[in-house]
Design an enzyme around this catalytic site. Sequence first.
Site, PDB file in Angstrom:
ATOM      1  N   CYS A  32       0.796  -1.233   0.000  1.00 33.87           N
ATOM      2  CA  CYS A  32       0.000   0.000   0.000  1.00 33.87           C
ATOM      3  C   CYS A  32       0.827   1.281   0.000  1.00 33.87           C
ATOM      4  O   CYS A  32       0.277   2.369  -0.160  1.00 33.87           O
ATOM      5  CB  CYS A  32      -0.924   0.018   1.212  1.00 33.87           C
ATOM      6  SG  CYS A  32      -1.622  -1.577   1.628  1.00 33.87           S
ATOM      7  N   GLU A  57      -4.325   4.618  12.823  1.00 33.32           N
ATOM      8  CA  GLU A  57      -4.026   5.782  11.987  1.00 33.32           C
ATOM      9  C   GLU A  57      -4.583   7.063  12.593  1.00 33.32           C
ATOM     10  O   GLU A  57      -3.916   8.099  12.628  1.00 33.32           O
ATOM     11  CB  GLU A  57      -4.592   5.592  10.577  1.00 33.32           C
ATOM     12  CG  GLU A  57      -4.410   6.831   9.713  1.00 33.32           C
ATOM     13  CD  GLU A  57      -4.952   6.713   8.304  1.00 33.32           C
ATOM     14  OE1 GLU A  57      -4.726   7.643   7.509  1.00 33.32           O
ATOM     15  OE2 GLU A  57      -5.607   5.699   8.001  1.00 33.32           O
ATOM     16  N   LYS A 104     -10.455   6.159  -0.327  1.00 32.12           N
ATOM     17  CA  LYS A 104     -10.794   4.743  -0.485  1.00 32.12           C
ATOM     18  C   LYS A 104     -12.283   4.477  -0.289  1.00 32.12           C
ATOM     19  O   LYS A 104     -12.780   3.424  -0.699  1.00 32.12           O
ATOM     20  CB  LYS A 104      -9.957   3.895   0.464  1.00 32.12           C
ATOM     21  CG  LYS A 104      -8.475   3.858   0.117  1.00 32.12           C
ATOM     22  CD  LYS A 104      -7.706   2.981   1.072  1.00 32.12           C
ATOM     23  CE  LYS A 104      -6.214   2.985   0.760  1.00 32.12           C
ATOM     24  NZ  LYS A 104      -5.577   4.279   1.095  1.00 32.12           N
ATOM     25  N   HIS A 153      -9.578   0.041  -2.008  1.00 29.52           N
ATOM     26  CA  HIS A 153      -8.141   0.082  -1.745  1.00 29.52           C
ATOM     27  C   HIS A 153      -7.400  -0.319  -3.012  1.00 29.52           C
ATOM     28  O   HIS A 153      -7.352  -1.501  -3.364  1.00 29.52           O
ATOM     29  CB  HIS A 153      -7.800  -0.858  -0.599  1.00 29.52           C
ATOM     30  CG  HIS A 153      -6.436  -0.649  -0.034  1.00 29.52           C
ATOM     31  ND1 HIS A 153      -5.428  -0.002  -0.723  1.00 29.52           N
ATOM     32  CD2 HIS A 153      -5.893  -1.002   1.173  1.00 29.52           C
ATOM     33  CE1 HIS A 153      -4.350   0.029   0.013  1.00 29.52           C
ATOM     34  NE2 HIS A 153      -4.604  -0.572   1.171  1.00 29.52           N
ATOM     35  N   PHE A 182       1.429  -3.363   4.753  1.00 23.37           N
ATOM     36  CA  PHE A 182       1.885  -4.613   5.348  1.00 23.37           C
ATOM     37  C   PHE A 182       3.400  -4.528   5.590  1.00 23.37           C
ATOM     38  O   PHE A 182       4.143  -3.974   4.782  1.00 23.37           O
ATOM     39  CB  PHE A 182       1.613  -5.782   4.394  1.00 23.37           C
ATOM     40  CG  PHE A 182       0.243  -6.384   4.552  1.00 23.37           C
ATOM     41  CD1 PHE A 182      -0.706  -5.847   5.391  1.00 23.37           C
ATOM     42  CD2 PHE A 182      -0.087  -7.526   3.834  1.00 23.37           C
ATOM     43  CE1 PHE A 182      -1.960  -6.425   5.532  1.00 23.37           C
ATOM     44  CE2 PHE A 182      -1.346  -8.114   3.960  1.00 23.37           C
ATOM     45  CZ  PHE A 182      -2.285  -7.559   4.808  1.00 23.37           C
TER      46      PHE A 182
END
Length: 408
Positions: free
Chosen positions: A164, A312, A330, A335, A395
């Site tokens: 991402c 976040e 998003k 995503h 990730f």
Amino acid sequence: MKRVVVTGMAGISPIGQGWQQVHHALQSRASGVVYMDDWDKYEGLNTRLGAPVKGFNKPAEYTRKKVRSMGRVALMAVRATELALKNSGLLGDPLVTDGSMGIAYGSSAGTPSAMGDFGNMLINHRTDGLNASSYIKMMAHTAAVNIGVFFGICGRVYTTSSACTSASQGIGYAFEAVRNGNQIAMVAGGAEELCATEAAVFDTLFATSTQNETPTTVPRPFDRQRDGLVIGEGAGTFIVEEYEHAKARGAKIYAEIVGFGTNSDGKHVTQPQITTMQRALNQAIDQANINPAQIGYVSAHGTATDRGDIAESQATRAAFGRAVPISSLKSYTGHTLGACGVLEAWTSIEMMHQGWFHPTINLHSIDPECADLDYIQGTGRTIDTEYVMSNNFAFGGINTSLLFKKIG
């Protein structure tokens, strides 16, 4: 250190190909999420939701010889780059091919169907389906390599494949290459191709939305009723250029890149860490040498996952010390993985110039576990600001923050 600016931008997304289409969708609160009928064949896959790019076709002038090494992800990346180069006034310029321009571009993976061809070999012990282009389409740096070959770019190449944060790292590393004087300009961004295999990655983690009967009601970032993310696809490209060079040639300057922060959690592959997320944001702010109060908008990563949204939001609140205006693209596009960093940065810069910022659609009741931020809802928000921030988290605990200043 050199000043670094963005002189070209283009995007291909589930809600439009070009800013005019995207802007209309944002103002209309039009979601790009649909029910993926083709995914019904996958036994055990819980989600049937995706956000495909509609109506993207290979341009007629892209001959078979030119595209034989490209899957869909590379095709979208090349097309977005062509549009960005044209937007910057550099398409066909000697700068592109004389070594002065480099590439920093990424995706989570290459074309999944090409991976399937190698899977066929391993499972069935057959090499039928493999050809000279199979690996080129499959490899994680297929977008960067195909961009370089298609346009004859001979400068340095950073192949960012960090899920991402692929695109946001691409922009950040392009910024550093130009800032340090290594290149005059860089192609920067990322791309991703929609596939059920990518949805399955998150499905196994129970992180996908399963509201299959009501596609446009999800994802729901920061909402107490959120049930997971939706996978999308797309591509986006920035032309990042040294300020004095851009000014000398009379280029239109969309924004100056004034801050870039990136780090890693070093704790867990899939569980975000608030402290290091905050530190990445602080790195960008410190590099820009501004007060956080000057930043009028934050583009959230905002995936609609349970722990991700909470971490976040808390990191953002800690970095800003106030309820800064924030929303998630998003909620419209799903995503887009390797593309999200550039699509979100592109949208943020365009909105900064227009003075209107999109809401997070499907956000009806803010999760009380999310930090106290100014979550933009409803019909959006009019904000006059010189600075916007775009954040992404991936990730492996990879964190990125980009900070842009309005110019012009």
